[in-house]
Motif scaffolding. Structure first.
Motif: not given
Ligand code: ATP
Ligand code: MG
Length: 647
Positions: A263-269, A383-389, A411-415, A498-500, A513-515, A607-609
């Motif tokens: 995973t991209s490691g935005s919350t930990g290892k 399309g958009s993915v990765g963070e809340p837009i 599109t909301w989803w995760q690895t 892990g998301d709110g 965002g993350r919880v 590219g995630k904060i």
């Molecule tokens: P790690 O789990 O290692 O901390 P990460 O969560 O950033 O890293 P990814 O699996 O790439 O790794 O990201 C999934 C997360 O990205 C989701 O849990 C969510 O927080 C966010 N996300 C992805 N797409 C969206 C979206 N369309 N809207 C809101 N949040 C999104």
């Protein structure tokens, strides 16, 4: 606050899935998952058709996730062999190089098939077989796709490591899964900068835990000089080119591993997320077809890197299993100019474009002119993915990039989820800027409070999933207990994301965002996404990141980091203006306590904060930043620490 963008009748008229179909299919999928997914499985070619469809229990004492457990198939056969008859001469991979004047490559399905077979044979000759791990550390070139599919063909488990990672991160990932072989290139190119891929592998293989690697295959890409260490290092072309162009595919059980991805490691290892063959491929291809409303003549472009799950599911496996033309881009959005994305769209007549909010915000910062000088008339879906837009970025994407013509699928989803779980279907679901809208077939989201009670109706809480879907990850590689503890222990009987998230009165989902990032100000829960979106809506703000910090009176206070648009100057007045702006947009409860100017924000390589780092800076604990190895630019952190607002 939320305006509605109804489905356009022109779009709906031709769409694969219309409003009534969505409602009906969704109902079927949750009322009779076995029947629904048994039918969906017919979209794949199986050596042996599955008769056992779903075998899942989230109970901790009796835990299992298995889909299509007696089915047998091969992912590369589904992406290649079965396309040959109808689409042998269709372009599978459309390659746009970093340098816009370098030649485009068009790899047809037949050519891709032959390249994959040759590499599959070469890997077998090098002693790689079913279940062995192969690390792929390549630039965004067609060989990256070839490498993944060749592993799939012979049943080896690939672990793609993003080409921007440094030797330490490569070594960690190689050691964690015990790779036998690495496929890399001499160098990569990004915005005319050379990335020393082979030299990075050499440095990684000097680090502890990497001595499982027997062979390094090196693709000659830029022609740059590299050290070749015999007998370990072999030129890819020497080993592969003379191989037969046919390769017997391994018969894989549906539950055999297809790949590991960290995973991209935005919350930990980072965790080694393991996906299996049948459920993953089925889910990637079905979501790709339905959510992108795929047609035979589409030119589809996802700008992600194959080093991320988005690249796996929506550049490689989903599109190729669907016989689509998938554009692979080696470069970056701002080289040679900030018009590059739009120029590539015109050059190749791209019809579907899928990117990340971070890219949209960066390009929005440059104004409309670099977009408007291009035509983009081929586009029909975004399309958009990765963070809340942020709604502001959404509207810019919709109005400026799409000229108000193209629906946006957020599109909301995760690895971990393998494919998209919450997203509009563009012909069926009315859009709201900033909301990922509604669940895909078979997906049962729920919101729970901190005690695990399920909340009904309009509510805000922790996002969980009540049931499994075929694309779900099966384990953390080598640490099944960590898998169960991370995702299934917090709210027993559910998968915790892990998301709110907030659900509105129309049943639309809004990821907040993350919880861990939800801020509790005097007992009020405030999502970081909401405050950030308010800031980004200000005409002078390009990007914002918001975190909580300990506050004597309120419990938590709000700390905002703000990046201004090109040409704007920070000032005390502007700072006051922005604080007042948020107060007005959301309410006094959301007033930032501190606002710090940030030339740049710490981001993962995707590219995630990374808010956990910003939280530590806000808390004045710069000695506790934790793992920063996945940061794109670590120097950003140093300047933020030295310019911290409150000492
Ligand atoms: P790690 O789990 O290692 O901390 P990460 O969560 O950033 O890293 P990814 O699996 O790439 O790794 O990201 C999934 C997360 O990205 C989701 O849990 C969510 O927080 C966010 N996300 C992805 N797409 C969206 C979206 N369309 N809207 C809101 N949040 C999104
Ligand atoms: Mg995550």
């Amino acid at each position: 606050m939320s305006d509605l963008y109804p489905v356009k009748p022109e779009f709906a008229a031709k769409a694969r899935i219309g409003k009534d179909d969505y409602q009906r299919l969704y109902r079927e999928s949750v009322e009779d998952p076995e029947g629904f997914w048994a039918k969906a499985a017919e979209r794949l070619d199986w050596f042996r058709k599955p008769t056992v469809i779903k075998d899942v229990s989230y109970k901790l004492e009796d835990f299992r996730i298995r889909w299509f457990a007696d089915g047998e198939l091969n992912a590369s056969v589904n992406c290649l062999d079965r396309q040959l008859e109808k689409r042998g001469d269709k372009v599978a991979i459309l390659f746009e190089p970093d340098d816009p004047s370098a030649p485009v490559q068009k790899v047809t399905y037949r050519q891709l098939y032959e390249r994959v077979c040759k590499l599959g044979n070469a890997l077998r000759n090098l002693g790689v077989g079913k279940g062995d791990r192969v690390t792929i550390y390549l630039p965004m070139i067609p060989d990256a796709v070839v490498a993944m599919l060749a592993c799939a063909r012979i049943g080896a488990i690939h672990s793609v490591v993003f080409g921007g990672f440094a030797p330490n991160s490569i070594a960690d990932r190689v050691a964690d899964c015990g790779s036998k072989l690495i496929i890399t290139a001499d160098e990569g190119l990004r915005g005319a900068k050379k990335i020393p891929l082979k030299a990075n592998v050499d440095a990684a293989l000097k680090l502890p835990g990497t001595n499982t690697v027997e062979t390094v295959l090196v693709v000659r890409h830029t022609g740059g000089a590299v050290d070749m260490q015999a007998p370990r290092d072999r030129w890819f072309h020497d080993v592969v080119d003379g191989q037969p162009a046919q390769c017997e595919p391994e018969r894989m059980n549906a539950e055999d591993p297809l790949f590991i991805l960290y995973t991209s490691g935005s919350t930990g290892k980072p965790k080694g997320v393991l996906h299996t063959t049948g459920g993953y491929l089925l889910y990637a291809s079905y979501t790709h077809e339905a959510i992108f409303d795929l047609r035979e003549d589409d030119i589809y472009w996802c700008t992600a890197d194959v080093g991320w799950v988005t690249g796996h599911s929506y550049i490689v496996y989903g599109p190729l299993a669907n016989g689509a033309t998938s554009l692979v881009f080696e470069g970056v959005p701002n080289y040679p100019s900030v018009s590059r994305f739009w120029e590539v769209i015109d050059k190749h007549q791209v019809t579907i474009f899928y990117t990340a909010p971070t890219a949209i915000r960066a390009l929005m910062r440059e104004g409309e002119a670099p977009v408007k000088k291009t035509s983009r008339s081929s586009l029909r879906l975004l399309g958009s993915v990765g963070e809340p837009i942020n709604p502001e970025a959404w509207r810019w994407y919709y109005d400026v990039v799409g000229d108000g013509r193209c629906p946006i699928v957020d599109t909301w989803w995760q690895t971990e989820t393998g494919g998209i779980l919450i997203s509009p279907l563009p012909g069926a679901v009315d859009l709201k800027p900033g909301s990922a809208t509604v669940p895909f077939f078979g997906v049962r989201p729920a919101l729970v409070d901190t005690d695990g009670r399920v909340l009904e109706g309009a509510a805000e809480g922790n996002l969980v999933l009540l049931d499994s879907w075929p694309g779900q990850m099966r384990t953390v590689y080598g640490d099944h207990q960590r898998f169960i503890d991370t995702y299934f222990r917090t709210y027993p009987g559910t998968y915790f994301t892990g998301d709110g998230c907030r659900r509105d009165e129309d049943g639309y989902y809004w990821i907040t965002g993350r919880v861990d990032d939800v801020i509790n100000v005097s007992g009020h829960r405030i999502g970081t996404a909401e405050v950030e979106s308010a800031l980004v809506a200000h005409p002078k703000v390009a990007e914002a990141a918001v975190v909580g910090f300990p506050h004597e009176i309120k419990g938590q206070g709000i700390y905002a980091y703000v990046t201004l648009k090109a040409g704007e100057q920070p000032s005390d007045e502007l700072q006051k203006e922005l604080v007042a702006w948020v107060r007005k947009e959301i309410g006094p409860i959301a007033t930032p306590d501190h606002l710090q100017w940030a030339a740049g924000l710490p981001k993962t390589r995707s590219g995630k904060i990374m808010r956990r780092i910003l939280r530590k800076i806000a808390e004045n604990a710069p000695d506790q930043l934790g793992d920063t190895s996945t940061l794109a630019d670590p120097s950003v952190v140093e300047s933020l620490v030295s310019e911290r607002k409150v000492k």
